[in-house]
Write an enzyme that holds these catalytic residues in place. Sequence first.
Site, PDB file in Angstrom:
ATOM      1  N   ASP A 101      24.035  39.296  65.910  1.00  0.00           N
ATOM      2  CA  ASP A 101      22.971  38.650  65.140  1.00  0.00           C
ATOM      3  C   ASP A 101      23.366  37.192  64.861  1.00  0.00           C
ATOM      4  O   ASP A 101      24.469  36.933  64.358  1.00  0.00           O
ATOM      5  CB  ASP A 101      22.798  39.432  63.824  1.00  0.00           C
ATOM      6  CG  ASP A 101      21.560  39.045  63.058  1.00  0.00           C
ATOM      7  OD1 ASP A 101      20.584  38.598  63.678  1.00  0.00           O
ATOM      8  OD2 ASP A 101      21.572  39.216  61.810  1.00  0.00           O
ATOM      9  N   ASN A 144      13.957  42.725  62.105  1.00  0.00           N
ATOM     10  CA  ASN A 144      15.309  42.665  61.539  1.00  0.00           C
ATOM     11  C   ASN A 144      15.313  43.002  60.052  1.00  0.00           C
ATOM     12  O   ASN A 144      14.558  42.400  59.269  1.00  0.00           O
ATOM     13  CB  ASN A 144      15.859  41.244  61.687  1.00  0.00           C
ATOM     14  CG  ASN A 144      16.313  40.941  63.089  1.00  0.00           C
ATOM     15  OD1 ASN A 144      16.017  41.664  64.028  1.00  0.00           O
ATOM     16  ND2 ASN A 144      17.047  39.845  63.237  1.00  0.00           N
ATOM     17  N   ILE A 145      16.189  43.906  59.678  1.00  0.00           N
ATOM     18  CA  ILE A 145      16.270  44.333  58.276  1.00  0.00           C
ATOM     19  C   ILE A 145      17.725  44.390  57.834  1.00  0.00           C
ATOM     20  O   ILE A 145      18.523  45.129  58.407  1.00  0.00           O
ATOM     21  CB  ILE A 145      15.602  45.719  58.100  1.00  0.00           C
ATOM     22  CG1 ILE A 145      14.106  45.618  58.432  1.00  0.00           C
ATOM     23  CG2 ILE A 145      15.805  46.242  56.668  1.00  0.00           C
ATOM     24  CD1 ILE A 145      13.412  46.959  58.592  1.00  0.00           C
ATOM     25  N   ASP A 146      18.036  43.591  56.843  1.00  0.00           N
ATOM     26  CA  ASP A 146      19.366  43.603  56.246  1.00  0.00           C
ATOM     27  C   ASP A 146      19.272  43.695  54.720  1.00  0.00           C
ATOM     28  O   ASP A 146      19.828  44.602  54.093  1.00  0.00           O
ATOM     29  CB  ASP A 146      20.140  42.338  56.651  1.00  0.00           C
ATOM     30  CG  ASP A 146      21.581  42.365  56.158  1.00  0.00           C
ATOM     31  OD1 ASP A 146      22.000  43.397  55.595  1.00  0.00           O
ATOM     32  OD2 ASP A 146      22.291  41.364  56.309  1.00  0.00           O
TER      33      ASP A 146
HETATM   34  P1  13P Z   1      16.333  40.115  55.766  1.00  0.00           P
HETATM   35  O1  13P Z   1      17.193  39.208  54.919  1.00  0.00           O
HETATM   36  O2  13P Z   1      14.882  39.938  55.456  1.00  0.00           O
HETATM   37  O3  13P Z   1      16.754  41.527  55.723  1.00  0.00           O
HETATM   38  O4  13P Z   1      16.502  39.613  57.305  1.00  0.00           O
HETATM   39  C1  13P Z   1      17.601  40.032  58.065  1.00  0.00           C
HETATM   40  C2  13P Z   1      17.722  39.294  59.343  1.00  0.00           C
HETATM   41  O5  13P Z   1      16.834  38.602  59.793  1.00  0.00           O
HETATM   42  C3  13P Z   1      18.980  39.456  60.078  1.00  0.00           C
HETATM   43  O6  13P Z   1      19.038  38.620  61.189  1.00  0.00           O
HETATM   44  O1  G3H Z   2      20.284  37.014  58.941  1.00  0.00           O
HETATM   45  C1  G3H Z   2      21.387  37.277  58.495  1.00  0.00           C
HETATM   46  C2  G3H Z   2      21.778  38.652  58.116  1.00  0.00           C
HETATM   47  O2  G3H Z   2      21.144  39.040  56.936  1.00  0.00           O
HETATM   48  C3  G3H Z   2      23.270  38.750  58.049  1.00  0.00           C
HETATM   49  O3  G3H Z   2      23.784  38.235  56.868  1.00  0.00           O
HETATM   50  O4  G3H Z   2      25.515  36.624  57.686  1.00  0.00           O
HETATM   51  O5  G3H Z   2      25.594  37.562  55.345  1.00  0.00           O
HETATM   52  O6  G3H Z   2      26.114  39.029  57.318  1.00  0.00           O
HETATM   53  P1  G3H Z   2      25.354  37.829  56.797  1.00  0.00           P
HETATM   54 ZN    ZN Z   3      18.053  36.753  60.975  1.00  0.00          ZN
END
Ligand code: 13P
Ligand code: G3H
Ligand code: ZN
Length: 311
Positions: free
Chosen positions: A82, A256-258
């Site tokens: 990512d 994408n979901i984080d």
């Molecule tokens: P969110 O912060 O909305 O979950 O997006 C995650 C993301 O785009 C990771 O690349």
């Molecule tokens: O888009 C980014 C993701 O949410 C990953 O976050 O770089 O803190 O692991 P991170």
């Molecule tokens: Zn992202």
Amino acid sequence: MGIVTSKEMFEKAYAGGYAIGAFNVNNMEIIQGITEAAKELRSPLILQVSAGARKYASHTYLMKLVEAAVIETELPICLHLDHGDTFELCKSCIDGGFSSVMIDGSKHSFEDNIALTRKVVEYAHDHGVVVEAELGRLAGIEDDVNVSVEDSSYTRPEEVEEFVARTNVDSLAIAIGTSHGAFKFKPDTKPQLRFDILDEIAKRLPNFPIVLHGASSVPKDLVDIINTYGGNMPGAVGVPEDQLRRAAAGAVCKINIDSDLRLAMTATIRKHFAENPADFDPRQYLKPARAAIKALVAHKITNVLGSAHTA
Ligand code: 13P
Ligand code: G3H
Ligand code: ZN
């Protein structure tokens, strides 16, 4: 079945009017929660690793955990980098067994983004790996990038054909109003993605997989739990799920979901300690946190992505 690329997943998702969830992973419990939900619902999956996650857990641990998930679930799972920001980082993930990488050249000029993306695509395709690139800039905060709302910009549809033709990239992340993190829209405004831009891009790139970053919906019940148990996240607002569903039914093949995973895990652990202040066994708080991630991912697969029973 080993770790696979997203090529076939995207072809089926485009034709079937659904999207594949790309969930960020940082440790074993997160990987288990996501993959247990996908296994029960027979959904294909993309597990994605940021540079920060790779630093936190190490390439080898994450690789082996994902290999374990493939064995446990017998699902098609794509392992994706990512927001790779350099050729060297992408190369390292390709050499180390990832099946997909993102080269995020969105902070560069159009020409520099093309040159960097093309270099990564050439190396990746020589090694059987697929590549995602980004055109347009999302607002929000990632590890090494902090893009203010003023500096973000929607993708320009008139640029996408030339970008894809000159880079030979496999999928394209676009900016239509989503952003990273838990504070995506002002609480007193009505969140609205720019479907006019998405539709114009889809018209110019027929049958081409589009990616939405920053697509967490920031469930209010999770934010409320966090705020009830000592957190401080008033005004957190995400992307409405009906708009994500609409995007998934069209050209968007990867969502994408984080942040939502982070909220589910953190809300559960905060509540656990409020109710069990004497607990000091990590299994006692990680077990419900893993279950909360599983429930969240099952909800996404069923109600947002539409990818259940397609594996
Ligand atoms: P969110 O912060 O909305 O979950 O997006 C995650 C993301 O785009 C990771 O690349
Ligand atoms: O888009 C980014 C993701 O949410 C990953 O976050 O770089 O803190 O692991 P991170
Ligand atoms: Zn992202």
